[in-house]
Write a protein that holds these residues in place. Structure first.
Motif, PDB file in Angstrom:
ATOM      1  N   ALA A  75       0.793  -1.196   0.029  1.00  0.00           N
ATOM      2  CA  ALA A  75       0.050  -0.086   0.151  1.00  0.00           C
ATOM      3  C   ALA A  75       0.438   1.464   0.093  1.00  0.00           C
ATOM      4  N   GLU A  76       2.129   1.232   1.126  1.00  0.00           N
ATOM      5  CA  GLU A  76       3.015   2.674   0.471  1.00  0.00           C
ATOM      6  C   GLU A  76       3.999   1.805  -0.013  1.00  0.00           C
ATOM      7  N   VAL A  77       4.304   0.937  -0.514  1.00  0.00           N
ATOM      8  CA  VAL A  77       5.588   0.836  -1.512  1.00  0.00           C
ATOM      9  C   VAL A  77       5.493   2.460  -2.736  1.00  0.00           C
ATOM     10  N   PRO A  78       7.188   3.420  -2.903  1.00  0.00           N
ATOM     11  CA  PRO A  78       6.708   3.745  -3.579  1.00  0.00           C
ATOM     12  C   PRO A  78       6.993   3.034  -5.120  1.00  0.00           C
ATOM     13  N   VAL A  79       5.615   3.646  -6.097  1.00  0.00           N
ATOM     14  CA  VAL A  79       5.785   3.545  -8.427  1.00  0.00           C
ATOM     15  C   VAL A  79       5.789   4.488  -8.286  1.00  0.00           C
ATOM     16  N   LEU A  80       6.556   4.339  -9.351  1.00  0.00           N
ATOM     17  CA  LEU A  80       6.978   4.862 -10.366  1.00  0.00           C
ATOM     18  C   LEU A  80       6.806   4.385 -12.244  1.00  0.00           C
ATOM     19  N   MET A  81       5.241   5.488 -12.558  1.00  0.00           N
ATOM     20  CA  MET A  81       5.099   4.599 -13.759  1.00  0.00           C
ATOM     21  C   MET A  81       5.857   5.476 -15.149  1.00  0.00           C
ATOM     22  N   LEU A  82       6.690   4.463 -15.945  1.00  0.00           N
ATOM     23  CA  LEU A  82       6.957   5.146 -16.937  1.00  0.00           C
ATOM     24  C   LEU A  82       5.438   4.876 -18.509  1.00  0.00           C
ATOM     25  N   THR A  83       5.945   5.728 -19.469  1.00  0.00           N
ATOM     26  CA  THR A  83       4.760   5.950 -20.376  1.00  0.00           C
ATOM     27  C   THR A  83       5.578   6.790 -21.312  1.00  0.00           C
ATOM     28  N   ALA A  84       4.978   6.495 -22.602  1.00  0.00           N
ATOM     29  CA  ALA A  84       5.242   7.065 -23.884  1.00  0.00           C
ATOM     30  C   ALA A  84       3.921   7.670 -24.066  1.00  0.00           C
ATOM     31  N   TYR A 102       5.577   9.331 -12.506  1.00  0.00           N
ATOM     32  CA  TYR A 102       5.968   9.270 -13.197  1.00  0.00           C
ATOM     33  C   TYR A 102       7.294  10.317 -14.184  1.00  0.00           C
ATOM     34  N   VAL A 103       7.305   8.948 -14.985  1.00  0.00           N
ATOM     35  CA  VAL A 103       8.203   9.334 -15.942  1.00  0.00           C
ATOM     36  C   VAL A 103       8.185   9.434 -17.313  1.00  0.00           C
ATOM     37  N   VAL A 104       8.256  10.339 -18.765  1.00  0.00           N
ATOM     38  CA  VAL A 104       8.192   9.538 -19.998  1.00  0.00           C
ATOM     39  C   VAL A 104       8.662   9.666 -20.432  1.00  0.00           C
ATOM     40  N   LYS A 105       8.972   8.480 -21.595  1.00  0.00           N
ATOM     41  CA  LYS A 105       9.998   8.333 -22.471  1.00  0.00           C
ATOM     42  C   LYS A 105       9.408   9.353 -23.624  1.00  0.00           C
ATOM     43  N   PRO A 106      11.268   9.154 -24.446  1.00  0.00           N
ATOM     44  CA  PRO A 106      12.181   8.506 -23.785  1.00  0.00           C
ATOM     45  C   PRO A 106      12.709   9.491 -22.619  1.00  0.00           C
ATOM     46  N   PHE A 107      13.936   9.278 -21.656  1.00  0.00           N
ATOM     47  CA  PHE A 107      13.814   9.909 -20.851  1.00  0.00           C
ATOM     48  C   PHE A 107      15.483   9.001 -20.562  1.00  0.00           C
ATOM     49  N   GLY A 108      16.601  10.669 -19.339  1.00  0.00           N
ATOM     50  CA  GLY A 108      17.198  10.004 -19.347  1.00  0.00           C
ATOM     51  C   GLY A 108      17.430   9.514 -18.065  1.00  0.00           C
ATOM     52  N   ILE A 109      18.543   8.607 -17.917  1.00  0.00           N
ATOM     53  CA  ILE A 109      19.056   7.315 -16.940  1.00  0.00           C
ATOM     54  C   ILE A 109      19.537   8.567 -15.424  1.00  0.00           C
ATOM     55  N   MET A 110      19.909   9.576 -15.722  1.00  0.00           N
ATOM     56  CA  MET A 110      20.535  10.351 -14.435  1.00  0.00           C
ATOM     57  C   MET A 110      19.047  10.557 -13.852  1.00  0.00           C
ATOM     58  N   GLU A 111      17.633  11.519 -13.944  1.00  0.00           N
ATOM     59  CA  GLU A 111      17.145  11.806 -13.823  1.00  0.00           C
ATOM     60  C   GLU A 111      15.970  10.597 -13.447  1.00  0.00           C
ATOM     61  N   LEU A 112      16.077  10.032 -14.248  1.00  0.00           N
ATOM     62  CA  LEU A 112      15.236   8.637 -13.365  1.00  0.00           C
ATOM     63  C   LEU A 112      15.986   8.521 -12.036  1.00  0.00           C
ATOM     64  N   GLN A 113      16.765   8.464 -11.862  1.00  0.00           N
ATOM     65  CA  GLN A 113      17.707   7.595 -10.724  1.00  0.00           C
ATOM     66  C   GLN A 113      17.353   8.940  -9.942  1.00  0.00           C
ATOM     67  N   ALA A 114      17.324   9.982  -9.752  1.00  0.00           N
ATOM     68  CA  ALA A 114      17.265  11.343  -9.294  1.00  0.00           C
ATOM     69  C   ALA A 114      15.386  10.821  -8.196  1.00  0.00           C
ATOM     70  N   ARG A 115      14.727  10.788  -9.192  1.00  0.00           N
ATOM     71  CA  ARG A 115      13.661  10.330  -8.771  1.00  0.00           C
ATOM     72  C   ARG A 115      12.958   9.238  -8.224  1.00  0.00           C
TER      73      ARG A 115
END
Length: 222
Positions: A75-84, A102-115
């Protein structure tokens, strides 16, 4: 012990890139090419965070998210969505279902890691226990519960954090950048619509009158 990230992504190149990268920076990683595969094979894992692609064959990311949020275990485990997808309605659906970011594709790996790091940091941070009261709302950080006239209101992790911030700073106008910094722990350059969408879903759940828009500035609770 290293934290575990579960990734559900049907694009093999993206899946393997994420597996390699997150392992290289110290995480345990479980990768699955479908929701069916995760629920069939991943039940013994103890993830600290999920990364879910929305567009999946068979069970899509939103359905996986619904199943995760249906029980107390995740219920409280964080969820990050990848979406085009880039339409607001698709992002709102994800937030309403319980996604934290959420992160919209295409994404940078450093941005994803920061989130990812921001979500994990927020999820693991000790929470003060004082109950906040704003009109007929009661916000209990220790129990992570919100009640309106005594009736529980179900909120996602980020909705709860946003409401708690606004209530704690009641009467003060907070800019979108202020909110991003406080709730998400870092600046989304150009992503202030994330705040707007969370405010929108909060208003849908609480009703009008609790959060005021200060045009050209941000939001406040009166």
């Amino acid at each position: 012990m290293a934290e575990t990230i579960v990734i559900v992504e049907d694009d093999e190149s993206i899946r393997e890139m994420l597996r390699y990268y997150f392992r290289s920076v110290g995480y345990e990683v479980g990768c699955f090419d479908s929701g069916e595969a995760y629920f069939r094979e991943g039940g013994d894992m103890d993830p600290a965070l999920f990364i879910l692609d929305i567009m999946l064959p068979g069970m899509d990311g939103l359905e996986i998210l619904r199943r995760l949020r249906a029980g107390p275990k995740y219920a409280e485990v964080p969820v990050l969505m990848l979406t085009a997808r880039t339409s607001e309605i698709d992002k709102v659906k994800g937030l309403e279902t319980g996604a934290d970011d959420y992160v919209v594709k295409p994404f940078g790996i450093m941005e994803l890691q920061a989130r990812v790091k921001a979500l994990l940091r927020r999820a693991g941070r000790p929470r003060p226990g004082a109950v906040l009261t704003c009109g007929d709302l009661e916000i209990d950080p220790a129990a992570r519960e919100v009640r309106k006239n005594g009736v529980p209101v179900e909120l996602t992790y980020k909705e709860f954090e946003l409401l708690r911030l606004l209530c704690a700073r009641r009467g003060t106008v907070l800019t979108r950048d202020d909110i991003l910094q406080a709730v998400w722990d870092y600046n989304f350059a150009g992503e202030t619509r994330t705040v707007d969408m969370h405010v929108k879903t909060l208003r849908q759940k609480l009703g009008e009158g609790y959060i005021q828009t200060v045009r050209g500035v941000g939001y406040k609770m009166p």
